[in-house]
Design an enzyme around this catalytic site. Structure first.
Site, PDB file in Angstrom:
ATOM      1  N   ALA A  61     -33.097 -39.037 -15.283  1.00 33.05           N
ATOM      2  CA  ALA A  61     -34.555 -39.071 -15.380  1.00 33.05           C
ATOM      3  C   ALA A  61     -34.711 -38.355 -16.960  1.00 33.05           C
ATOM      4  O   ALA A  61     -34.047 -37.176 -17.243  1.00 33.05           O
ATOM      5  CB  ALA A  61     -35.476 -38.318 -14.429  1.00 33.05           C
ATOM      6  N   GLY A 102     -30.633 -40.519 -11.988  1.00 30.39           N
ATOM      7  CA  GLY A 102     -31.135 -42.078 -12.122  1.00 30.39           C
ATOM      8  C   GLY A 102     -29.880 -42.688 -13.275  1.00 30.39           C
ATOM      9  O   GLY A 102     -29.887 -43.980 -12.891  1.00 30.39           O
ATOM     10  N   GLU A 105     -27.746 -43.956 -10.467  1.00 27.15           N
ATOM     11  CA  GLU A 105     -28.328 -45.237  -9.778  1.00 27.15           C
ATOM     12  C   GLU A 105     -28.557 -46.503 -10.420  1.00 27.15           C
ATOM     13  O   GLU A 105     -28.485 -47.531  -9.973  1.00 27.15           O
ATOM     14  CB  GLU A 105     -29.867 -44.432  -9.209  1.00 27.15           C
ATOM     15  CG  GLU A 105     -29.732 -43.541  -8.219  1.00 27.15           C
ATOM     16  CD  GLU A 105     -31.210 -42.812  -7.955  1.00 27.15           C
ATOM     17  OE1 GLU A 105     -31.800 -42.404  -8.707  1.00 27.15           O
ATOM     18  OE2 GLU A 105     -31.544 -43.116  -6.964  1.00 27.15           O
ATOM     19  N   GLU A 125     -30.145 -34.486  -7.588  1.00 27.51           N
ATOM     20  CA  GLU A 125     -31.567 -34.457  -7.472  1.00 27.51           C
ATOM     21  C   GLU A 125     -31.938 -33.213  -6.691  1.00 27.51           C
ATOM     22  O   GLU A 125     -32.986 -32.574  -6.423  1.00 27.51           O
ATOM     23  CB  GLU A 125     -32.370 -35.322  -6.934  1.00 27.51           C
ATOM     24  CG  GLU A 125     -32.664 -36.507  -8.013  1.00 27.51           C
ATOM     25  CD  GLU A 125     -31.182 -37.485  -8.313  1.00 27.51           C
ATOM     26  OE1 GLU A 125     -30.171 -37.060  -7.662  1.00 27.51           O
ATOM     27  OE2 GLU A 125     -31.160 -38.500  -9.006  1.00 27.51           O
TER      28      GLU A 125
END
Ligand code: NAI
Length: 694
Positions: A61, A102, A105, A125
Site C-alpha cells: 500500500a 499488497g 497479494e 500487515e
C-alpha cells in the site's frame, strides 16, 4: 506516470514505477488495470509481465494515501487483482528485491511468478494491527502451504525468495536479467493451452490442518495477548481452510474492516507514522546538506559513555574513547568487552565480530586524539563545571565543523554551547540507559544549533537504529520532564494511602513495562533525590511529598544497595514488598496529619497517566516538542508505555480531552490538588472537541 506500458516481443510489459517502492497508490492501481485491459484487447499481445522499476517489485500500500479517500477509491487492489486473475492471456509477475503486503497479494493474483534470488517476501500487515486485506490470507496458504503461510502472516516477517523456491509461489528463480527471464517465461506460457492456473484454485494441503491451527492459536495467545490482529489472521486462514476460497475472502474483508477500527491498530499505525514524522523537522528541509560523520569521539567511559560508544562500534564506525584516568578508561573498555562477550555467549555475536568491534575502539587520555573526530559526544559527570571544562577543551582541539554533543539529562544545553566559540555546532544527544539497547534518542536542539547539525545527527540516528525525537531545551527535556510529574503523583499517593507494590501493579496492569517504584529502584533512588534537592532550592513553590527523601535517608537507594522501595535478596532482582518501607510510609502519613484512604487502581492509573498527558500538553504549548506524536514516540520507545495504547497523547485522544480535563479538575479538589492545573492546551481541546494528534 506511475505505471509504464510497453509491448516487447508480443508481451505487454507493465512496469510499476512509483518510487521509492512502487507503493500501490491510486494511480498505480489504475495504471495496472488499464495495462491489463489494453493488453487484453491488443491482438499483438500474447502474454503479460508485471514488473517493478527501481528498488522493488512493490512494497504494498502507498502509505501516503493512508487515511485518505484515495486509499479506498476504485480501482481498489481487490479489483486490480481480480482483473489480473481473470485475464485470458497469461500474466507473469516478475519479482525482485521486495514483494510485500499488497505487492505480494498482487503477485498472487498472477498466473505465474518468477523471482530474482534474495527478494524479500512478506505480508507485514499484522505489524500495523491489520491483516492482509486483498486475498493474502487466502492465496498465500494455497501457494506456500498452511504452516509457512500462517507463520508469515502472523509474524509479518520477510522470507527470502530462495527459501520459497520449492513452493508453488514461484515457478522459477531467475538468475541473470529478470525481465529477459520473464519475457522468455511469458512466451512459453503463451504456448500453453489456457486457462492458466490460478492460486485460488489450489487446495490447502496439510495432514492435520485443524491441529496445526489450534497449535498456532495457543502460541499466539501467549505472545500477542493485547493485539487482536494475529488472532484474526488465524481466523481468516481457518475460514479458507474450512469453507473454501470465496467465503474465506469475504471473511478476510470483514476482519480487515473490523481491525482498522480497533484502538490497537490505531496505536500501531500511530507509532509507525509517528516514527517517520519524528524524523521530519518543520524548518529543516529534507534536502538540508549533512555533515560527514565517520569518526566518533566519546568523552567519559562510565555507564553512558561505554553504551554510547557501542552504538557506533556496532555500526562499524571507529570510536576514540577519552577518560581522565587510566583506571577509569580500563574499566570502561573492560565493560564494553564484557557486554560483547555476553552477546557472544548468547550466540548473538561471533568471536570474529567481537574482535572486529573491539578493534574499532581506541582508548585515550589525550584530548589531541579527538582532533580528527567528526562528532564528539560528552558523557561525563552531570555537573555544569565539569561540562564546562570538557567543552572548553573540545573547542580548543576539535576540527572545524566537528559536531559537539552532550548527553546531559538535566543541564541547560544553551549554557553548555556557550562554553564554546561555536555554539552552532553544539547539540544534545540524550541517550537512555542502557545506551546500547534503548531505542530512544532525544536530540536536544539548542537556541543556536545549526540546521545542518540537526539534519546530520538525525541521519546518524537512523544509522545506529535509534528513534530520534527532537526536543527543545528545558529541564528534563520531553521524557524526564513528564516523568517527574508522574513520580510526583506516585509519591503523593503513597502519602494518601497506597503502597508501592499496589501502585506498580496497577500501572503494570495498564501495560507499563515497569511501575514507578520498581523503575526507581532500578535507576537508583539517589538520582531522583539529587534532582529534588535542586528543586527544593530552585523552585520551593513546587511541592513534593518528602516520603522518597525519607527512603533515601535510610540509605535505600534501590537494587544497587540491595534495598529501596522493595527488598532485594543478594544477587537477585525480583522486588519483594518491604515491611520496613510500609511502616515508614504509614509513619510519614501520620506525621502529615492526613488520614490514609483506600485508593483504587483506577485512580492510580488515571493520576499517573494524566499527569503525563497534562505535562505533555504544556510541552507542546511551549514548543519543546513540535507535535504530539513526538511525545508519544518518546514514551513508547524510552519509557515502556504500552504500545497498544499508542503513547500518552494518543491515549488522551482516545478517552477524549473533555474527560481528561474533567478528571484533572476533580483531582485538583482533592488533597495535594495544587499539582493539578489543566494545561491551556488541554482546556482548549476539551472545549473544541479537539485531539492532540490530528
Ligand atoms: P558515570 O559516572 O557512570 O560516568 C561518567 C564518567 O565520566 C566517569 O567514568 C568519569 O571518570 C568520567 N569523567 C568525569 N569527568 C571527566 C572529564 N573531565 N573528562 C573525561 N571523563 C570524565 O555517569 P553516567 O551515568 O554515564 O552519566 C554521564 C552523563 O550522562 C551525565 O551527564 C548524565 O546525566 C547523563 N545521562 C545518564 C543516564 C543514566 O541513566 N545514567 C541517562 C541519560 C543521560
Amino acid at each position: 506516470m506511475a505505471v509504464d506500458y510497453a509491448v516487447r516481443d508480443g508481451v505487454a510489459v507493465i512496469t510499476l514505477d512509483n518510487p521509492p517502492v512502487n507503493g500501490l497508490g491510486h494511480s498505480t492501481r489504475l495504471g495496472i488495470l488499464e495495462g491489463v485491459e489494453r493488453a487484453g484487447h491488443d491482438a499483438n499481445v500474447r502474454a503479460l509481465v508485471l514488473i517493478g522499476a527501481g528498488k522493488a517489485f512493490s512494497g504494498g500500500a502507498d502509505i501516503t494515501e493512508f487515511n485518505t479517500p484515495k486509499a479506498t477509491q476504485e480501482p481498489t487492489l481487490m479489483t486490480v487483482i481480480k482483473a489480473v486473475e481473470a485475464s485470458a492471456k497469461p500474466v507473469v509477475a516478475a519479482i525482485h528485491a521486495v514483494a510485500m503486503g499488497g505487492g505480494l497479494e498482487l503477485a498472487l493474483g498472477a498466473h505465474y511468478r518468477i523471482a530474482a534470488p534474495g527478494a524479500q517476501i512478506a505480508l507485514p500487515e499484522v505489524k500495523l494491527g491489520l491483516l492482509p486485506g486483498a486475498g493474502g490470507t487466502q492465496r498465500l496458504p494455497r501457494a506456500v502451504g498452511l504452516e509457512t503461510a500462517l507463520n508469515m502472516i502472523v509474524s509479518g516477517t520477510p522470507v527470502s525468495s530462495e527459501k520459497l523456491a520449492q513452493t508453488a509461489l514461484f515457478d522459477e528463480i531467475a538468475e541473470g536479467d529478470l525481465l529477459d527471464a520473464a519475457l522468455a517465461f511469458a512466451n512459453r506460457a503463451a504456448e500453453r493451452e489456457g486457462p492458466h492456473p490460478k492460486v485460488r484454485d489450489r487446495p490447502i494441503a496439510h495432514p492435520n490442518a485443524e491441529g496445526f491451527i489450534q497449535f498456532a492459536r495457543n502460541s499466539v495467545a501467549a505472545v500477542a495477548k493485547h493485539f487482536p490482529a494475529p488472532h484474526k489472521c488465524i481466523d481468516a486462514i481457518e475460514k479458507g481452510v474450512q469453507e473454501g476460497f470465496e467465503r474465506g475472502l469475504a471473511f478476510e474483508r470483514e476482519c480487515f474492516l473490523a481491525l482498522v477500527q480497533t484502538p490497537e491498530s490505531r496505536a500501531l499505525r500511530h507509532a509507525f507514522f509517528g516514527e517517520r514524522a519524528a524524523g521530519k523537522i518543520a524548518d529543516v528541509p529534507s534536502n538540508t546538506p549533512v555533515r560527514k560523520i565517520e569518526r566518533i569521539g566519546v568523552v567519559g567511559a562510565g555507564t553512558m559513555g561505554g553504551g554510547i560508544a557501542m552504538n557506533f562500534l556496532n555500526a562499524g564506525l571507529p570510536v576514540v574513547l577519552l577518560e581522565t584516568k587510566q583506571d577509569a578508561l580500563d574499566r570502561g573498555i573492560a565493560t564494553i568487552r564484557r557486554n560483547y562477550e555476553a552477546q557472544a555467549k548468547k550466540g548473538k555475536l561471533t568471536p570474529e565480530k567481537l574482535e572486529e568491534r573491539m578493534a574499532l575502539i581506541r582508548p585515550t587520555l589525550a584530548y589531541a586524539d579527538l582532533a580528527q573526530a567528526d562528532l564528539i559526544i560528552e558523557a561525563v559527570f552531570e555537573e555544569l563545571s565539569v561540562k564546562e571544562q570538557v567543552f572548553r577543551q573540545l573547542d580548543e582541539i576539535a576540527k572545524p565543523g566537528a559536531i559537539l554533543a552532550s548527553n546531559t539529562s538535566t543541564l541547560d544545553l544553551n549554557k553548555i554551547a556557550a562554553f564554546t566559540k561555536r555554539p552552532g555546532d553544539v547539540v544534545g544527544l540524550h541517550f537512555f540507559s542502557p545506551a546500547n539497547v534503548m531505542k530512544l534518542l532525544e536530540v536536544v536542539r539548542g537556541a543556536k544549533t545549526d540546521k545542518d547539525v540537526l539534519a546530520s545527527v538525525m541521519q546518524l540516528a537512523k544509522k545506529i537504529r535509534k528513534t530520534a525525537v527532537v526536543s527543545g531545551v528545558c529541564d528534563g527535556f520531553i521524557g524526564n520532564r513528564m516523568i517527574e510529574q508522574y513520580i510526583r503523583q506516585a509519591l503523593f499517593m503513597l502519602e494518601e494511602g497506597a503502597l508501592p507494590a499496589q501502585i506498580d501493579r496497577a500501572i503494570e496492569k495498564f501495560g507499563f513495562a515497569m511501575g514507578p517504584f520498581r523503575m526507581s529502584d532500578l535507576a537508583g533512588n539517589d538520582i531522583g533525590w539529587a534532582i529534588r534537592k535542586r528543586r527544593y532550592r530552585e523552585q520551593p513553590e513546587l511541592r513534593y511529598s518528602r516520603v522518597a527523601d525519607r527512603l533515601c535517608e535510610m540509605g535505600r537507594f534501590g537494587q544497587k544497595t540491595g534495598a529501596g522501595w522493595y527488598d532485594y535478596e543478594p544477587g537477585r532482582r525480583d522486588a519483594q514488598p518491604s515491611k520496613i518501607v510500609d511502616e515508614m510510609i504509614f509513619a510519614y502519613s501520620k506525621e502529615q496529619g492526613a488520614g490514609r484512604r483506600r485508593i483504587g487502581d483506577e485512580e492510580i492509573v488515571e493520576r499517573l497517566v494524566l499527569s503525563l498527558v497534562n505535562e505533555g500538553a504544556k510541552i507542546l504549548e511551549e514548543g519543546i516538542a513540535a507535535k504530539a506524536s513526538d511525545i508519544d514516540m518518546v514514551y513508547l520507545t524510552g519509557y515502556g508505555f504500552p504500545l497498544w495504547r499508542g503513547g500518552p497523547m494518543l491515549y488522551a485522544d482516545t478517552i477524549g480531552l473533555y474527560n481528561v480535563e474533567r478528571a484533572i479538575r476533580k483531582y485538583a479538589q482533592q488533597p495535594n490538588g495544587e499539582a493539578w492545573r489543566p494545561a491551556a492546551r488541554v482546556s482548549e481541546l476539551a472545549a473544541s472537541a479537539g485531539r492532540f494528534n490530528v
